[in-house]
Design a protein around this motif. Sequence first.
Motif, short mmCIF file in Angstrom:
data_model
loop_
_atom_site.label_atom_id
_atom_site.label_comp_id
_atom_site.label_asym_id
_atom_site.label_seq_id
_atom_site.Cartn_x
_atom_site.Cartn_y
_atom_site.Cartn_z
N CYS A 191 35.79 64.84 2.39
CA CYS A 191 34.77 63.71 3.19
C CYS A 191 34.72 62.30 2.33
O CYS A 191 34.62 62.27 1.11
N PRO A 192 34.65 61.39 3.10
CA PRO A 192 34.68 59.97 2.34
C PRO A 192 33.40 59.75 1.88
O PRO A 192 32.27 60.34 2.17
N ALA A 193 33.06 58.73 0.97
CA ALA A 193 31.86 58.28 0.43
C ALA A 193 30.94 58.22 1.64
O ALA A 193 31.10 57.54 2.69
N GLY A 194 29.68 58.56 1.34
CA GLY A 194 28.50 58.52 2.14
C GLY A 194 28.59 59.69 3.16
O GLY A 194 27.50 59.46 3.96
N THR A 195 29.26 60.59 3.01
CA THR A 195 29.13 61.80 3.78
C THR A 195 28.79 62.90 3.14
O THR A 195 29.19 63.05 1.72
N SER A 196 28.44 63.93 3.52
CA SER A 196 28.23 65.26 3.13
C SER A 196 29.43 66.22 3.60
O SER A 196 29.50 66.24 4.83
N GLY A 197 29.71 67.31 3.03
CA GLY A 197 30.91 68.36 3.36
C GLY A 197 31.95 68.26 2.52
O GLY A 197 31.89 67.44 1.54
N SER A 198 32.83 69.32 2.71
CA SER A 198 33.98 69.72 1.80
C SER A 198 34.97 68.55 2.13
O SER A 198 35.64 67.93 1.36
N ASN A 199 35.33 68.55 3.42
CA ASN A 199 36.75 67.97 4.07
C ASN A 199 36.41 67.48 5.53
O ASN A 199 35.56 68.35 6.09
#
Length: 570
Positions: free
Chosen positions: A292-300
């Motif tokens: 998951c990119p910067a600014g997001t939540s989650g694993s992938n």
Amino acid sequence: PCPANSNGTSVAAGCTCSLGYAGTVQAMSSFPYYVSTCAPVACPANSNGVNLAFGCSCNPGYSGSVTPSILSPFYTSTCAPVACPANSQGPNVIAGCTCNNGYSGAVSISAIAPYYTSTCTAVACPGNSTGASVPAGCTCLAGYNGTITSTGTAPFFAGRCVPVSCPPNSNGANLPAGCACNGGFSGTVTATTTSPFFSSTCTAVSCPVNSAGSSIPAGCSCNAGYSGAIVPTTISPYYYNTSLACAPVACPAQSTGANVPTGCTCLAGYQGSVVGTTTSPYFVSTCSPVPCPAGTSGSNVPSGCSCDNTQAYYGSGALTPTTIPPYYSGSCTLIVSCMALYLLNSATPSGNYYIDVDGANGAAAFQAYCDMTAGSAGWTLVAARQSGLLLFGESTATPVVLNTPGRLPAIWFMTSTISFNAIRFTSGTNYATATFPSQTSLNSLITGTTYTNTPTPAGTSVVSNVAQLSGFGFYVKAMSGSCAVPGWSDSCDWAAFAFASTSLSGYTDSWDTGQPFWILAGLDNTYDPMTYVGTSGAPACGLALAGAGCHWSYGGSCMSGTPVTNIWFR
């Protein structure tokens, strides 16, 4: 008359010996009045019989006859030795005849024509050969090598026909027994009667589709991305299990496509590639889930990424995995103010939202209350009155937490660094708004100002629904960098904002204009700005609709007007 064994009219007239007799008949004067020497002539050479008178016949093995004659030697003989008959050889039958080479049997003398008996018979061609007979000539059968030569001794031939071995690229006992092309070769082996006694079309079969190599016998390996093996056989197509030989490998986990050879692409949200190889498992896959990119939540990305509101990132929802870089679609925008959030989504309701006023690489995001009311959306609450005090946060590390719904601390850090185009003061339904011609900040308004009146920036407009503020302008008065002011003992760096009818004037510790104005006063160290003034801890004049003559001082009573409830930036 002439005596026996003679003939003539009389002795006196003369008698001659009969045929086959030799001698004379002489007349005599005394009884019997003749002397006869006529004696039978013996059978001549090469004949036999009592004598010529009784008859002679040629000896066995001779042909001809013996005829009596009146002339010496009193016979004519044509007895001659019979020549050796056909299929035999020798001077003649008498001298002896032997069967020709390649013939079996014998030639014996006979007294009757043809004066011999012959059993010379042509010997048949021996095994593994063909022909009329040995004398006529025998050739080896197809697939046999050798010669047959006639001889005069049993078995009346010499030599033999030997079976030729199977030629290269074929197998079998020998050519006559049958040869088949080796596994992986196509064609046939046919026996012939001429050297090398075979005709072979055994040809190495090329490597089949999806494999590589010079030929099946030399060895074929499956192409990259194919599994299986090419094993030679002797039946068409000359390799085993055509349905499984070099079968395309299915695309591995986390990828999609028909199979590895035709191409596999990583699933949406995965980055990497799938490359075919020639060793098990016949591919190398680097497909891995994109974090998951910067600014997001989650694993992938495949498992789901959503904008991380706690870091002040907002968007339309979860990122959508894709197969092209960066392997997702959708974006999360870093929100630095309530106005930025409103511009991102005008349907955002009023409420508490995380914002990051100095961007991603500065201080951590924090919660602020956003007014998204239609017609006046995008305001960020930076100060809120509670229990008579107008509160800012003490610091970025330990913000003042307010429990009142809709009231959040406005950290002084935020108020000093956030850029805004307008500042608004509200009290109930009353408001007063100053809109600047360009973005500014508290720092830019007060930096370098030392206890002086700062004019309103040119082009600033003021809008208010408070009648007393009609025609007013917006002014700033601040002190920065020094606390050594006669009669003043508060902490350094403070600023006052006022809506007034004219430029502010006065001495160092008060504003005294003799006219109504709204005023905001505060400081940013030691004490909670907008809560206390000076070291005495007395309530500040704060922000209020003050009457004429009201000024800011220690514990001054400026609360007789309508207190300002909230301060907003936009």
